[in-house]
Design an enzyme around this catalytic site. Structure first.
Site, PDB file in Angstrom:
ATOM      1  N   LYS A   1      11.130  41.982  -8.260  1.00  0.00           N
ATOM      2  CA  LYS A   1      10.630  40.651  -7.927  1.00  0.00           C
ATOM      3  C   LYS A   1      10.936  40.230  -6.505  1.00  0.00           C
ATOM      4  O   LYS A   1      11.946  40.582  -5.917  1.00  0.00           O
ATOM      5  CB  LYS A   1      11.261  39.616  -8.865  1.00  0.00           C
ATOM      6  CG  LYS A   1      10.723  39.704 -10.268  1.00  0.00           C
ATOM      7  CD  LYS A   1       9.449  38.923 -10.430  1.00  0.00           C
ATOM      8  CE  LYS A   1       9.803  37.539 -10.944  1.00  0.00           C
ATOM      9  NZ  LYS A   1       8.619  36.731 -11.166  1.00  0.00           N
TER      10      LYS A   1
ATOM     11  N   HIS B   1     -13.554  25.849  -6.089  1.00  0.00           N
ATOM     12  CA  HIS B   1     -13.156  26.029  -7.498  1.00  0.00           C
ATOM     13  C   HIS B   1     -12.239  27.249  -7.665  1.00  0.00           C
ATOM     14  O   HIS B   1     -12.165  27.812  -8.753  1.00  0.00           O
ATOM     15  CB  HIS B   1     -14.367  26.184  -8.418  1.00  0.00           C
ATOM     16  CG  HIS B   1     -15.443  25.166  -8.195  1.00  0.00           C
ATOM     17  ND1 HIS B   1     -15.538  24.004  -8.910  1.00  0.00           N
ATOM     18  CD2 HIS B   1     -16.457  25.130  -7.296  1.00  0.00           C
ATOM     19  CE1 HIS B   1     -16.582  23.305  -8.485  1.00  0.00           C
ATOM     20  NE2 HIS B   1     -17.151  23.965  -7.499  1.00  0.00           N
TER      21      HIS B   1
ATOM     22  N   SER C   1      15.162  38.542  -8.007  1.00  0.00           N
ATOM     23  CA  SER C   1      15.501  38.110  -9.358  1.00  0.00           C
ATOM     24  C   SER C   1      16.769  38.818  -9.773  1.00  0.00           C
ATOM     25  O   SER C   1      16.992  39.978  -9.430  1.00  0.00           O
ATOM     26  CB  SER C   1      14.355  38.460 -10.312  1.00  0.00           C
ATOM     27  OG  SER C   1      14.843  38.561 -11.637  1.00  0.00           O
TER      28      SER C   1
ATOM     29  N   GLU D   1       7.894  27.124  -3.105  1.00  0.00           N
ATOM     30  CA  GLU D   1       7.902  26.429  -4.405  1.00  0.00           C
ATOM     31  C   GLU D   1       8.723  25.144  -4.301  1.00  0.00           C
ATOM     32  O   GLU D   1       8.370  24.108  -4.879  1.00  0.00           O
ATOM     33  CB  GLU D   1       8.485  27.333  -5.496  1.00  0.00           C
ATOM     34  CG  GLU D   1       7.548  28.455  -5.901  1.00  0.00           C
ATOM     35  CD  GLU D   1       8.186  29.374  -6.936  1.00  0.00           C
ATOM     36  OE1 GLU D   1       7.695  29.404  -8.062  1.00  0.00           O
ATOM     37  OE2 GLU D   1       9.183  30.051  -6.612  1.00  0.00           O
TER      38      GLU D   1
END
Ligand code: ARG
Length: 457
Positions: A280, A153, A274, A287
């Site tokens: 970043k 979980h 970024s 992804e």
């Protein structure tokens, strides 16, 4: 090609909707290989003269060299790779070129070419997956003892080792390889010689062409041969399942790379910055692997829908079989390569993993097991006692292993000093020696098995 029957050429839009050459030019190597096998068989069977067959074969070699050097020219009027190659052959050797298509149809030709292409694709995927497995095993061995929280979980559950986690990924890929191998085995029958749909009256030798093209045997039913695209669907199913695995791995890396987790530092080579936020470092590669799974499974769905209502034998709908397979293959090959690169170069922050493993009461099950083993409690009661200990530790802001013995004894008097030997995360993982368990010794044994399978030392 069919000028004998037709007075007018096609409308411009007809030409465009009909043409597959813009994408099926990718079959050119398989098309030439299959044509050479076919014409050699025709000569062997005395269906075309040996000297004609030799000129055709030479012409095909010339075309292959041209395609290799300059790419396949796209002329929509020539419709597909089969017609384009035959037209070029006629330019090179004259009317003899017309003998190549004896005892064959584009229906069995395209079925054969596409099987050859998918077989090559499976072999390429197999090599990629082996590299990924090697990377996983190498990193797993480095971190066979590194303790991290195991989750259910996405809540801290029990401590595991990072090596164990990476070997879980290895197992997913092992099953994927098995699925691709299974698809390859079923694919490996040759439809060439089924002709348009009914077979041919020429005395061809289908066993000869099958074996020249490294197929196990010819297909057994000519109608099925030209209408079957199971091999493409089998490939897409295996590719989809594999892409789901790569996507799940990606998701974990993305979570691990987030600041609250901080389990991994992303390598420069596999992340991006970024344009606005200088701090970043984004996990774009994984992804995109996660995103590509959506497109790959979409390709599977596309071809399933194309095939679902088709009567025997060939229908032109089937020309739409190729774009989804090509797209899925390109995306999968990239995804596998990206996941391999990421696996090889990511930095695992094992100090951080250990700190989190120690903070989440992850050894609560070990305390309950100890109460069963050493104090003879039924497991359900032990679970209850342990729950009270966790509650107390939480209130005091302590790890389970840091609770004073007196506190534990106040909860259950049977608890003694020896309990502390099971409350550390290292003791917890070391105890899980069941086959396939997370104990470092077990993990190392599974790594040794994997290395034997992969042929690495
Ligand atoms: N370009 C076609 C395809 O990819 C080749 C087969 C054409 N056959 C036909 N009967 N028109 O499916």
């Amino acid at each position: 090609m069919w000028g004998g029957r037709f007075a007018e050429g096609p409308a411009a839009v007809m030409r465009e909707i009909n043409a597959s050459i813009p994408f099926d030019k990718r079959l050119w190597q398989q098309d030439i290989r299959a044509s050479k096998a076919h014409v050699a068989m025709l000569a062997e069977q005395g269906i075309v003269k040996a000297e004609d067959a030799a000129r055709i074969a030479q012409g095909l070699d010339t075309i292959a060299a041209e395609y290799e050097a300059n790419g396949v020219p796209v002329d929509l009027a020539l419709e597909d790779i089969h017609m384009a190659t035959e037209a070029r052959l006629a330019e090179l050797i004259g009317p003899t070129a017309g003998r190549l298509h004896t005892a064959r149809s584009r229906n069995d030709q395209v079925a054969t070419d596409f099987r050859l292409w998918v077989r090559d694709a499976i072999d390429a995927v197999e090599l990629g997956l082996i590299e990924l497995q090697k990377a996983l095993v190498t990193r797993a061995e480095e971190h066979a003892d590194a303790v991290m929280p195991g989750f259910t979980h996405l809540q801290s559950a029990q401590p595991v080792t990072l090596g164990h986690h990476l070997m879980a990924w290895y197992e997913m890929i092992r099953r994927d390889r098995d699925r691709f191998a299974d698809a390859r085995r079923r694919l490996n029958e040759c439809p060439l010689g089924a002709a348009a749909l009914a077979g041919t009256g020429f005395p061809i030798d289908r066993h000869a062409t099958a074996s020249a093209l490294d197929f196990a045997k010819p297909t057994d039913n000519s109608l099925d041969s030209v209408s079957d695209r199971d091999f493409a669907l089998d490939y897409l199913m295996a590719a989809s399942q594999c892409s789901l695995h790569l996507s799940r791995m990606s998701e974990e890396i993305i979570i691990w790379a987030s600041q609250p987790f901080g389990f991994v530092a992303l390598p420069d080579q596999w992340s991006t910055g970024s344009s606005i936020m200088p701090q970043k470092r984004n996990p774009d590669a994984v992804e995109l692997v996660r995103g590509h799974a959506g497109r790959i499974t979409g390709c599977l769905n596309a071809l399933m829908m194309t095939m679902k209502g088709l009567p025997l034998a060939y229908s032109k709908d089937m020309q739409d079989d190729k774009p989804p397979v090509f797209e899925a293959h390109d995306l999968l090959a990239l995804s596998i390569a990206a996941m391999t690169g990421m696996t090889q170069s990511v930095t695992f922050r094992t100090d951080r993993m250990r700190a989190l493993a120690e903070s989440g009461f992850a050894t609560a099950t070990d305390l309950a097991d100890w109460l069963v083993r050493e104090a003879g409690l039924p497991f359900r009661e032990a679970h209850h006692v342990t729950g009270r200990a966790v509650k107390l530790a939480e209130e005091k802001g302590l790890a389970l292993a840091a609770l004073p013995l007196a506190d534990l004894q106040a909860i259950n008097p049977a608890i003694n000093d020896s309990v502390f030997s099971v409350l550390t995360v290292d003791a917890s993982v070391a105890s899980r020696m069941s086959h396939g368990g997370t104990a470092p010794a077990q993990v190392r044994a599974r790594i040794a098995d994997a290395k034997t399978l992969l042929g690495i030392s």
